[in-house]
Enzyme design. Structure first.
Site, PDB file in Angstrom:
ATOM      1  N   SER A 135      -0.111   8.831   2.499  1.00  0.00           N
ATOM      2  CA  SER A 135       0.131  10.137   2.482  1.00  0.00           C
ATOM      3  C   SER A 135       1.785  10.297   2.974  1.00  0.00           C
ATOM      4  O   SER A 135       2.844  11.152   2.787  1.00  0.00           O
ATOM      5  CB  SER A 135      -0.703  10.911   3.350  1.00  0.00           C
ATOM      6  OG  SER A 135      -2.021  11.042   2.793  1.00  0.00           O
ATOM      7  N   SER A 192       0.731  -1.160  -0.024  1.00  0.00           N
ATOM      8  CA  SER A 192       0.150  -0.173  -0.050  1.00  0.00           C
ATOM      9  C   SER A 192       0.986   1.255   0.116  1.00  0.00           C
ATOM     10  O   SER A 192       1.940   1.189   0.247  1.00  0.00           O
ATOM     11  CB  SER A 192      -1.067  -0.060   1.210  1.00  0.00           C
ATOM     12  OG  SER A 192      -0.215   0.029   2.283  1.00  0.00           O
ATOM     13  N   LYS A 227       6.977  -0.960   7.035  1.00  0.00           N
ATOM     14  CA  LYS A 227       6.404   0.306   6.552  1.00  0.00           C
ATOM     15  C   LYS A 227       7.609   1.269   6.547  1.00  0.00           C
ATOM     16  O   LYS A 227       8.485   1.612   7.723  1.00  0.00           O
ATOM     17  CB  LYS A 227       5.530   0.816   7.922  1.00  0.00           C
ATOM     18  CG  LYS A 227       4.790   2.022   7.472  1.00  0.00           C
ATOM     19  CD  LYS A 227       3.260   2.407   8.394  1.00  0.00           C
ATOM     20  CE  LYS A 227       2.606   3.765   8.389  1.00  0.00           C
ATOM     21  NZ  LYS A 227       1.714   4.114   9.022  1.00  0.00           N
ATOM     22  N   ASP A 229      -8.423   7.054  12.191  1.00  0.00           N
ATOM     23  CA  ASP A 229      -8.430   6.730  10.894  1.00  0.00           C
ATOM     24  C   ASP A 229      -9.054   5.470  10.485  1.00  0.00           C
ATOM     25  O   ASP A 229      -8.553   4.701   9.667  1.00  0.00           O
ATOM     26  CB  ASP A 229      -6.783   6.695  10.453  1.00  0.00           C
ATOM     27  CG  ASP A 229      -6.958   7.029   8.857  1.00  0.00           C
ATOM     28  OD1 ASP A 229      -7.826   7.558   8.168  1.00  0.00           O
ATOM     29  OD2 ASP A 229      -5.689   6.898   8.228  1.00  0.00           O
TER      30      ASP A 229
END
Length: 671
Positions: A41, A38, A61, A148
């Site tokens: 931002s 993925s 990540k 989120d």
């Protein structure tokens, strides 16, 4: 991914290219990048495995290092639950410009990809909501809000990866980059809302974030949860109709309307909490069974919504009982049963307030619509008056405990005054306790009762005054109204002057002297619809009751018998309450007498809190129906059809510092 990376490096001029600028340069030394999972931002997520251990697969990540990175890591370290992605380690490049969060790789699909290719069934949506609520409750206990919550951050784990091969939905929440501690400022000054929110994220944000950039409690995630429900049920196009100032638009008659009403409260303080929503009966299979078993009653309510109301007895807390008409029922005051079957919708629950709110929105139209607006307001007010004038014809009593409905009972005309015959019967049974009704014409009522016993059943209630006059003038039992009517003008006229002679007994105002407000009034037992007697502070003024009964007062699960009422079986006919305080009730002869020790302290709560009892609970017996029940002033009922046991619907349900009474049904009478 490796080939792409090598091609990208080859296309660079090596003399001008700084390898430190490559975010994957450092991580490639120990890890093999397989593919990108993925992109957001702040960074990207890759699937990778160790060079030395190819079986160790993880998700990495890659983000630019900042203070938010450390906060995300801190939150991940606190989460030790299967519903959250596991955290392994944190690494940095040499210049500390990039951070690498190494986490669990979840083999499965995101909710977003599933929604694009499949429509969830109602049963699946219910299970998913339940699992998400469990995750939110866990976060709240840790003092964290996700901030989120959206389909992209909800992963469904494949069954073959989970060791427990079951049919339950296995989901995990990911991406805690925007998470904050509860009561912490939501939007940091250095990070603008426009930079942290993609188009997809904004759709799931609560109004207080979009309008004020403020918000400091877990209600943010509840709003996002409601948005996810809308998207699962009706699709993204319905969710896009959301406006910051209004509740999102969605079909009214839907299975999830009430759940959404609880989630979509524009005022954060009024929005339901996750630990409250998860206790909703919608998520309880036992309530579904209750709905199916009592479907005829709910169907009746749908057809007769204006002529019926429901009285709920919530045994969880004192003062939680409520009564409302069926078209005013909302989950804020009464939990209705929802069904998970297709094409079955709940009872329509539009309140008058909602109608008025909908009409008020017309006031923003052009002036030519003002007349229509005023007409609708008048029509609305007339509707209120009509509803207020309607008499309730049917009542349904529902007993609820621990969010599980125990029973539903239809009752006709539950609140009505006792008939004259009932009052006479009551006076007969109240002689032994030296108490009577507080009425100015007590002597007249006794004469009427004696006449009603001798008169035939065909005599109407309108002739009661005539029968009392006949009894007053003659002692014979032969009553001939036709013969007396011929002789009435000459003979009975003088006796009519005699009652003025009895006017001196009108000095019976001294009888009104018994502002014996001490003497209790008869009332109606909501369970049996019969007059009962309430004991006043003078406990010895109770009605006669049956003796030689073995009684035991226990809680439903038999836990410690925090309060036991039992018959000792000795010659003194003593009933007692066994407890640390040594309180007891004595039965002397045919009357109950209470010890002064009842004013002591009784440990009746499970958690050990002390409760002060001045008297005992209300006690009802219906001999004909063979029903026994206790009742406390907060309308918590305890009922059983057994002669030797009383089952409590709420262990320790008697509240602290409460005044209790004792009830006896008028149908009992002396042996």
């Amino acid at each position: 991914m490796t080939d792409k990376y090598n091609d990208w490096v080859k296309n660079k001029k090596h003399n001008n290219y700084n390898m430190a600028e490559d975010p994957l340069y450092y991580i490639k030394s120990n890890w093999v990048i397989e593919r990108q999972l993925s992109k957001g931002s702040f960074g990207q997520v890759y699937k990778a495995h160790k060079k030395l251990d190819p079986n160790f697969v993880c998700a990495i990540k890659v983000i630019q290092y900042c203070k938010f990175t450390m906060k995300e890591v801190d939150y991940l370290k606190k989460l030790n639950d299967p519903k959250f992605v596991k955290y392994y380690s944190l690494e940095f490049n040499n210049s500390k410009t990039y951070a690498y969060i190494i986490m669990e790789f979840i083999e499965g699909e995101s909710m977003k990809s599933i929604i694009e290719n499949k429509k969830f069934s109602d049963i699946e949506i219910k299970e998913i909501i339940k699992e998400l609520l469990k995750a939110l409750v866990y976060l709240n206990d840790k003092g964290i809000m996700h901030r989120d919550l959206k389909p992209e951050n909800i992963m469904f784990q494949n069954q073959n990866q989970n060791q427990n091969q079951n049919n339950k939905i296995n989901l995990k929440l990911i991406d805690f980059g925007l998470s904050k501690a509860i009561n912490e400022n939501i939007i940091n000054k250095t990070v603008k809302l426009q930079t942290i929110s993609s188009v997809g994220t904004t759709l799931y944000m609560a109004p207080e974030i979009l309008l004020n950039n403020k918000g400091s409690n877990s209600s943010l995630d509840i709003w996002s949860l409601g948005c996810i429900i809308v998207e699962m049920k009706w699709g993204l196009n319905q969710l896009c109709l959301q406006r910051p100032n209004n509740i999102p638009v969605f079909p009214v008659n839907s299975l999830f309307t009430e759940i959404l009403n609880l989630c979509f409260q524009t005022e954060p303080s009024k929005r339901i909490k996750s630990h409250q929503l998860i206790k909703h009966p919608f998520f309880n299979d036992e309530n579904e069974q209750f709905y199916n078993d009592n479907k005829e009653y709910f169907d009746f309510l749908k057809e007769n919504e204006r002529d019926s109301y429901i009285e709920i007895h919530n045994t969880e807390s004192i003062g939680s009982n409520s009564t409302c008409s069926i078209n005013e029922i909302r989950f804020e005051n009464l939990y209705l049963i929802q069904s998970t079957y297709e094409n079955q919708y709940p009872i329509k629950t539009i309140t008058l307030h909602e109608k008025y709110t909908g009409i008020s929105k017309l006031s923003h139209l052009n002036s030519k619509f003002k007349i229509i607006y005023l007409f609708l307001i008048l029509l609305f007010l007339m509707t209120i008056l009509v509803n207020l004038n309607r008499h309730v014809q049917t009542k349904f009593s529902i007993i609820q405990r621990d969010n599980i409905f125990l029973s539903i009972t239809p009752e006709s005309n539950p609140i009505k005054k006792p008939s004259p015959t009932q009052s006479s019967d009551y006076n007969q049974y109240s002689e032994g306790s030296q108490s009577s009704y507080e009425s100015s014409s007590s002597s007249e009522s006794s004469s009427e009762s004696s006449s009603s016993e001798s008169s035939s059943s065909e005599s109407s209630s309108s002739s009661e005054s005539q029968s009392s006059e006949i009894n007053y003038s003659s002692n014979s039992n032969d009553l001939q109204p036709t013969d007396s009517s011929t002789t009435d003008p000459p003979v009975t006229d003088p006796p009519i002057t005699d009652p003025p002679i009895t006017d001196p007994p009108v000095t019976d105002p001294p009888i009104t002297e018994p502002p014996v407000t001490e003497t209790p009034k008869p009332t109606i037992n909501p369970f049996f619809n019969t007059p009962v007697f309430i004991c006043s502070q003078k406990i010895d003024q109770c009605l006669t009751v049956l003796n030689s009964q073995d009684l035991e007062f226990i809680d439903k699960k038999g836990r410690d018998q925090s309060m036991v009422l039992e018959y000792d079986g000795n010659a003194e006919q003593t009933f007692s309450i066994r407890e640390k305080g040594g309180m007891y009730i004595c039965l002397s002869g045919e009357h109950y007498h209470f010890s002064e020790k009842l004013k002591g302290r009784l440990n009746a709560n499970k958690d050990g809190r002390d409760c002060t009892f001045n008297l005992i609970t209300q006690f009802n017996i219906d001999k004909q129906a063979n029903l026994y029940s206790f009742r406390s002033p907060n309308d918590q009922y305890i009922q059983s059809d057994e002669t030797t046991r009383f089952i409590s619907t709420k262990p320790g349900g008697l509240g602290s510092q409460s005044q209790f009474f004792i009830y006896f049904s008028h149908s009992l009478g002396p042996n």
